[in-house]
Design an enzyme around this catalytic site. Structure first.
Site, PDB file in Angstrom:
ATOM      1  CD  GLU A  37      -2.175   1.402   2.885  1.00  0.00           C
ATOM      2  OE1 GLU A  37      -2.691   0.000   3.512  1.00  0.00           O
ATOM      3  OE2 GLU A  37      -2.338   2.084   3.388  1.00  0.00           O
ATOM      4  NE  ARG A  41       0.374   7.967   5.528  1.00  0.00           N
ATOM      5  CZ  ARG A  41       0.493   7.136   6.521  1.00  0.00           C
ATOM      6  NH1 ARG A  41       1.517   6.979   7.427  1.00  0.00           N
ATOM      7  NH2 ARG A  41      -0.414   6.027   6.704  1.00  0.00           N
ATOM      8  CB  THR A  65      -2.845   8.284   3.602  1.00  0.00           C
ATOM      9  OG1 THR A  65      -1.863   7.152   4.048  1.00  0.00           O
ATOM     10  CG2 THR A  65      -2.913   9.079   4.395  1.00  0.00           C
ATOM     11  CE  LYS A 125      -5.609   2.127   8.148  1.00  0.00           C
ATOM     12  NZ  LYS A 125      -4.407   2.522   7.437  1.00  0.00           N
TER      13      LYS A 125
HETATM   14  C1  3PG Z   1      -1.316   3.203   8.293  1.00  0.00           C
HETATM   15  O1  3PG Z   1      -1.144   4.131   7.595  1.00  0.00           O
HETATM   16  O2  3PG Z   1      -2.110   2.378   8.008  1.00  0.00           O
HETATM   17  C2  3PG Z   1      -0.418   3.015   9.419  1.00  0.00           C
HETATM   18  O3  3PG Z   1       0.352   4.354   9.938  1.00  0.00           O
HETATM   19  C3  3PG Z   1       0.362   1.993   9.476  1.00  0.00           C
HETATM   20  O4  3PG Z   1       0.680   1.725  10.741  1.00  0.00           O
HETATM   21  P1  3PG Z   1       1.906   1.344  11.808  1.00  0.00           P
HETATM   22  O5  3PG Z   1       2.934   2.059  10.942  1.00  0.00           O
HETATM   23  O6  3PG Z   1       1.949   1.595  12.895  1.00  0.00           O
HETATM   24  O7  3PG Z   1       2.323  -0.074  11.186  1.00  0.00           O
END
Ligand code: 3PG
Length: 211
Positions: A37, A41, A65, A125
């Site tokens: 994914e 960002r 995101t 999610k």
């Molecule tokens: C996301 O964007 O789904 C999370 O920031 C990922 O979470 P993690 O960095 O704690 O694994």
């Protein structure tokens, strides 16, 4: 979509330089993982998705995101095969529908789950998973939602050590996390470290503790 989730593991990545995107995808593949994914960002997120689709077609690529309808359009244009949003937004949801694009909207509460269900989404999610009760919260949510067919993709604070506990739950479609390819590892082009962490994560998907 089934192909993207077949290993029940998604590497969530923040890629600062577009030229790092194909080597990152290769490093994940070398570790045995076929799903990434790419989060919106960074400015180059859509170009990263394009580069991976072109150079490493074996890996399934999602766009993460997704905060606006415009980001959904950019993700679709770039060739993303699924989308992920940290929360539930009607605009993001509608844009995904209009584009025939599979979305995993983010939820935590029963109310948000019901909103996402009303919008027709069945895989959600669960974010930020560890902060909002982790495995025990998902077990509690299975009470009212277990019979509905809704499945969750917990993400946020999960590690190779906690991954098997999530995957032991039948309502968990897959787990997302950045621990195998943290932003700094990608920026440092630490491909062998990423491959090693990915291989450990993939191995951990095979060991589900009871309950
Ligand atoms: C996301 O964007 O789904 C999370 O920031 C990922 O979470 P993690 O960095 O704690 O694994």
């Amino acid at each position: 979509m089934e192909q993207a989730l077949k290993q029940r593991l998604i590497c969530v990545a923040v890629i600062d330089r577009v030229q790092d995107s194909a080597p990152l995808a290769e490093a994940l593949l070398a570790g045995g993982l076929e799903c990434i994914e790419v989060t919106f960002r960074t400015k180059g997120a859509a170009d990263c998705i394009r580069a991976i689709r072109k150079s490493v077609p074996k890996i399934s690529v999602g766009a993460g995101t997704l905060l606006t309808a415009e980001m959904v359009r950019q993700a679709v244009d770039a060739g993303a095969q699924f989308g992920v949003s940290p929360g539930f937004s009607e605009q993001v949801s509608n844009s995904a529908r209009q584009n025939g694009f599979t979305l995993f909207p983010g939820v935590v509460t029963p109310t948000e789950i019901m909103q996402a269900m009303e919008a027709g989404w069945t895989r959600l999610k669960f974010f930020p998973a560890e902060t909002f009760g982790g495995v025990s919260a998902l077990k509690a949510l299975a009470g009212p939602f277990g019979h509905t067919g809704i499945q969750f993709i917990p993400t946020g604070g999960i590690t190779a050590a906690t991954l098997p506990h999530y995957l032991a739950l039948p309502q968990v479609a897959a787990v997302g996390g950045s621990w195998m390819a943290e932003r700094k590892l990608v920026a440092d082009q630490a491909w062998s470290d990423i491959t090693r962490l990915t291989a450990a994560a993939v191995a951990a998907t095979g060991s589900h503790p009871a309950g």
